[in-house]
Design an enzyme around this catalytic site. Sequence first.
Site, short mmCIF file in Angstrom:
data_model
loop_
_atom_site.label_atom_id
_atom_site.label_comp_id
_atom_site.label_asym_id
_atom_site.label_seq_id
_atom_site.Cartn_x
_atom_site.Cartn_y
_atom_site.Cartn_z
CD GLN A 1 85.90 23.32 -20.85
OE1 GLN A 1 86.51 22.29 -20.56
NE2 GLN A 1 85.27 23.47 -22.01
CB ALA B 1 93.99 18.84 -21.35
CG HIS B 2 88.99 19.71 -21.31
ND1 HIS B 2 88.08 20.55 -21.91
CD2 HIS B 2 89.63 19.09 -22.32
CE1 HIS B 2 88.17 20.44 -23.21
NE2 HIS B 2 89.11 19.57 -23.48
CG ASN B 3 86.48 16.16 -20.21
OD1 ASN B 3 86.55 17.15 -20.93
ND2 ASN B 3 85.46 15.92 -19.40
#
Length: 337
Positions: free
Chosen positions: A196, A237-239
């Site tokens: 990440q 969550a990511h992004n």
Amino acid sequence: MRLTASAIAEQFGLTVVGDGTTEVSGVATLAHAGAGQLSFLSNPRYRPQLADTQAAVVVLRADDAEAAKGTALVAKDPYTAFAKIAALFDLAPVREPGIHASAVIDPTAQVSATAHVGPFVSIGARSRVGDGCVIGTGSIIGEDCVVDAGSELLARVTLVTRVRLGKRVRIHPGAVIGADGFGLAMDAGHWIKVPQLGGVVIGDDCEIGANTCIDRGALEDTVLEEDVRVDNLVQIAHNCRIGAHSAIAGCTGIAGSAKIGRYCLLGGHVGVVGHLEICDKVVITGKSVVRNSIHEPGEYSSGTPLTDNRTWRKNAARFKQLDVLARRILAVGKEKE
């Protein structure tokens, strides 16, 4: 602190009905307000309480003013007016500038002389803490983070790495910002971790609730635009990208790479599937699951309203039979043709 109704009205552009010299020294609900306290009425269901409230001053709409038995302050939006007035009585403790002796700060970190750094704080390499910031007890700021002017981390907040906070951001205890996103790939029957490499960017005037987690991006940053409000126990969550002035209630989960528009409201326990987009000015009611992108503003729901258990069990049993019943109806229709 004591303020007159007239002074409050002048400060916030309200209209006094009754005695403008009436003084208040605190705020409370209509049901529990006593002498010298200010309350408000915004929900019509509480209108009957006007007759019995002991509040010295009530903030309300013009069409409710006649029902008030004491002094009233007329506002177009009583709840918003009350929020501004209540802030006058919210006497938060003053944090003096300085760094507690137990704090551990990397030599390459930069901390403003006007910032307050509390006990047992850790600040990592190349991180910066701006003017007037408050870093609460036990908070951890990892490497390459930025906390801009006037922001506050309450106790035990963690900024893992590559987190950038704008001005006047407030983060409540236990929140974790910038942890690894949930990136995995299957290789020969085993999971391998996807690095990440992005960060988290949080805009000016955002507020993040207790024990909320916002993961850093895989390649690009996870972004909260300005004035986003996030409740407790939310997972982003990511992004993901959350548009400006949106609000997200507790226990909501937003999966990776989802894009939420501006001025959106997500109720409690909403689930948002990843890689979709929600346009501006969308309201998602509590317990809903968003499985497809939303392109039109409006209110959307998918939760099942509460009913008594016996009725729910009957409905659940019938729901399982919907496909069979639909096929029977189609078959009957074909027979009649």
